[in-house]
Design a protein around this motif. Structure first.
Motif, short mmCIF file in Angstrom:
data_model
loop_
_atom_site.label_atom_id
_atom_site.label_comp_id
_atom_site.label_asym_id
_atom_site.label_seq_id
_atom_site.Cartn_x
_atom_site.Cartn_y
_atom_site.Cartn_z
N GLU A 131 -7.70 -1.71 -8.62
CA GLU A 131 -8.19 -2.51 -7.48
C GLU A 131 -9.70 -2.71 -7.55
N SER A 155 0.83 -1.19 0.00
CA SER A 155 0.00 0.00 0.00
C SER A 155 0.88 1.26 0.00
N GLY A 156 0.51 2.21 -0.84
CA GLY A 156 1.27 3.47 -0.89
C GLY A 156 2.49 3.41 -1.78
N LYS A 174 1.14 2.48 -7.10
CA LYS A 174 0.51 1.73 -8.21
C LYS A 174 -0.63 2.54 -8.84
N SER A 175 -1.54 3.06 -7.96
CA SER A 175 -2.69 3.81 -8.50
C SER A 175 -2.21 5.08 -9.18
N THR A 176 -1.19 5.69 -8.63
CA THR A 176 -0.69 6.94 -9.22
C THR A 176 -0.12 6.66 -10.61
N1 ATP Z 1 -4.29 13.01 -4.04
C1 ATP Z 1 -3.18 12.81 -3.31
N2 ATP Z 1 -2.58 13.82 -2.67
C2 ATP Z 1 -1.45 13.63 -1.96
N3 ATP Z 1 -0.84 12.43 -1.83
C3 ATP Z 1 -1.39 11.38 -2.43
C4 ATP Z 1 -2.59 11.50 -3.21
N4 ATP Z 1 -2.92 10.27 -3.69
C5 ATP Z 1 -1.96 9.44 -3.24
N5 ATP Z 1 -1.05 10.10 -2.50
C6 ATP Z 1 0.16 9.51 -1.87
O1 ATP Z 1 0.94 8.97 -2.90
C7 ATP Z 1 1.52 7.73 -2.49
C8 ATP Z 1 1.17 6.66 -3.49
O2 ATP Z 1 -0.23 6.44 -3.46
P1 ATP Z 1 -0.96 5.43 -4.41
O3 ATP Z 1 -2.41 5.52 -4.14
O4 ATP Z 1 -0.50 5.62 -5.79
O5 ATP Z 1 -0.40 4.04 -3.87
P2 ATP Z 1 -0.94 2.57 -4.10
O6 ATP Z 1 0.26 1.72 -4.27
O7 ATP Z 1 -1.95 2.56 -5.17
O8 ATP Z 1 -1.61 2.27 -2.70
P3 ATP Z 1 -2.90 1.40 -2.34
O9 ATP Z 1 -2.58 -0.01 -2.70
O10 ATP Z 1 -3.06 1.60 -0.86
O11 ATP Z 1 -4.01 2.01 -3.14
C9 ATP Z 1 1.02 7.46 -1.09
O12 ATP Z 1 2.01 7.86 -0.18
C10 ATP Z 1 -0.20 8.35 -0.97
O13 ATP Z 1 -0.37 8.76 0.37
#
Ligand code: ATP
Length: 509
Positions: A431, A307-308, A311-313
């Motif tokens: 997801e 998590s974090g 991936k989503s970004t």
């Molecule tokens: N809109 C936003 N503003 C500021 N920080 C963000 C934002 N969206 C995500 N983040 C931060 O960017 C980082 C990557 O987030 P992201 O959602 O891409 O991770 P992830 O691997 O998809 O996590 P998860 O599996 O929990 O969804 C994290 O530290 C998150 O807190």
């Protein structure tokens, strides 16, 4: 004399009521309605402007809206009416002639605007962020998304509050008589009061009270009824309703129509993606560091990681829901920065964890909206295409259901159908099974596997390791905004190279 006799003598003189009735209707009721309707109308216009100012990013505009609202909400209505009506009497005379009636409407509108602005602002801000994300991933402009999806939802949510405001205006209109209206301009209360003075009996005032209730009580019930209807949507005629269309589609030769739900998947023409050295930051926090990735046409790439890890970004960079700070992303060999985000998003569909279906539209209408507004199809064309997609995801018979009347798995399948309807070359899945009950996960994963087999290029953020192992052509492990390892699923799962991936797999498998 009993208390009732005292009350009846003062308030229940039916003779006095009968005498004032014609004036009450022709003068009082008419003017009360004019004052209330006009001030609600102009108040709504003022309110829309204030709401837009209030949610804008522009600080001076925001501040101006705040100051206006604080002043007109904070002052007692009678004070505002007197300030406007008497303070600007001269200007009023020049503009509107001798009667203070228009200034009364202006004062009521200014007061109503402050309340209505707050009502609209709260309504619009209560619409989930995912709704505008969904409109953007369907290729709509920000303006279209606001106009077609967010604002209508916001207004529906605040409809009861708006009617309350109208009721407030009906009652506040009784204060305008302080400005000294002509006899023909008197509203309900003033007509009742004048007659009470004339007859020495309060019955005309009671009659005025009854008229206020006659306006306001049915209105409250009407809005509750409309609100309930809008929440549930139009009555569904039964699951039979889709069967006719199956036959029609089969006749029309639509692939898969006439077979059982979730018929053989269409062949897709998937595109390729190449991510080249991208960096991305939310403000000062860098989230992606020098990420590069190749996705072959018609392949399935699963992004896994803690998590974090970003991936989503990364997924959101691919359709420019968020913008990278450096690097490039190529779609079919061409930079995605050479086209507008809206053009790009028509080629790259996206499905979210929270589905983000439009709650006030049926499954069918969820799909047809972008087809009509983005692709410019006629209603008939859009419905035919949407029905074919619903059939492919096995939900034709649910076409008239609103999202609230569908299970999570069904909602997600509608969301997939909605994205597919735009005929994208790439599908992004964020997801999409994480919010589903375990027994519903399989149906959605099977559908995604079908799409993959059908040749759709897919990038899938998932925690479903079995899916990644079985369906993916490529698995990408991310940690702390970097790609740590990427390759064939059997290599990553059976022979992880990095300690971080080994640790991750030992935790999730
Ligand atoms: N809109 C936003 N503003 C500021 N920080 C963000 C934002 N969206 C995500 N983040 C931060 O960017 C980082 C990557 O987030 P992201 O959602 O891409 O991770 P992830 O691997 O998809 O996590 P998860 O599996 O929990 O969804 C994290 O530290 C998150 O807190």
């Amino acid at each position: 004399m009993s208390w009732f006799e005292t009350f009846a003598r003062s308030f229940l003189d039916f003779q006095a009521m009968a005498e004032v009735l014609p004036n009450m209707v022709m003068v009082g009721l008419k003017n009360t309605l004019i004052l209330a309707v006009a001030s609600t109308f102009f108040g709504t216009l003022i309110g829309i402007v204030l709401a837009v100012m209030g949610i804008s990013e522009n600080r001076p505009l925001k501040l101006l809206a705040r100051v206006y609202t604080d002043i007109f909400r904070g002052l007692p209505a009678i004070v505002t009416i007197l300030i406007i009506g008497q303070g600007f009497a001269r200007l009023g005379r020049d503009l509107f002639g001798p009667s203070p009636y228009p200034l009364g409407i202006l004062a009521l509108s200014l007061i109503a605007g402050a309340y209505i602005g707050e009502i609209f602002r709260a309504g619009i801000q209560s619409v989930e962020r995912g709704q505008i994300d969904a409109t953007r991933t369907l290729g709509m402009t920000y303006g279209q998304g606001m106009r077609l999806v967010v604002i209508p939802q916001g207004i529906r949510r605040v409809l009861p509050a708006l009617v309350n405001q109208f009721i407030g205006n009906v009652k506040d209109s009784s204060l305008v008589y302080f400005l000294g209206l002509l006899a023909s301009e008197r509203e309900l209360f003033r007509v009742g009061q004048d007659q009470a003075v004339l007859t020495g009996n309060l019955s005309p005032l009671l009659l005025a009270g009854v008229f206020y209730l006659v306006i306001t009580v049915p209105l409250t019930h009407l809005v509750n009824y409309i609100d309930a209807r809008m929440r549930v949507g139009k009555r569904i005629t039964g699951v039979q309703s889709g069967l006719k269309e199956v036959a029609e589609l089969a006749e029309a030769g639509v692939p898969g129509a006439g077979k059982s739900p979730a018929a053989a998947p269409t062949r897709f023409k998937g595109g390729s993606i190449e991510v080249k050295n991208i960096d991305m930051a939310y403000g000062a926090v860098q989230v992606l560091h020098d990420v590069s990735l190749k996705v072959e046409p018609g392949s399935v790439t699963c992004l896994i990681g803690p998590s974090g890890s970003g991936k989503s970004t990364l997924l959101r960079c691919l359709n420019r829901l968020v913008e990278c700070r450096a690097g490039d992303i190529l779609l079919d060999g061409e930079s995605t920065y050479k086209q507008t985000p809206d053009q790009l998003r028509r080629r790259v569909g996206m499905v979210f964890q929270q589905f983000n279906l439009f709650p006030d539209r049926s499954a069918l209408a969820n799909i047809t909206l972008a087809l009509r507004k983005v692709k410019g199809m006629s209603r008939q064309e859009a419905e035919r295409a949407a029905l074919a997609r619903l059939h492919e995801v096995g939900l034709l018979e649910r076409k008239d259901h609103r999202p609230a009347n569908l299970s999570g798995g069904q909602q997600q399948r509608v969301a997939i159908a909605r994205a597919l309807a735009l005929e994208p070359e790439i599908m992004l899945f964020d997801e999409v099974t994480s919010a589903l009950d375990p027994e519903l996960v399989k149906g959605v994963l099977n559908l995604m596997a079908d799409l993959g087999r059908g040749g759709m290029t897919m990038v899938v953020v998932t925690h479903e390791m079995n899916f990644a192992r079985k369906v993916a052509n490529q698995v990408v492990f991310m940690d702390e905004g970097r790609i740590v390892e990427a390759g064939r699923p059997e290599d990553l799962f059976d022979n992880p190279q990095s300690p971080r991936l080994r640790r991750f797999l030992s935790e999730v498998l």
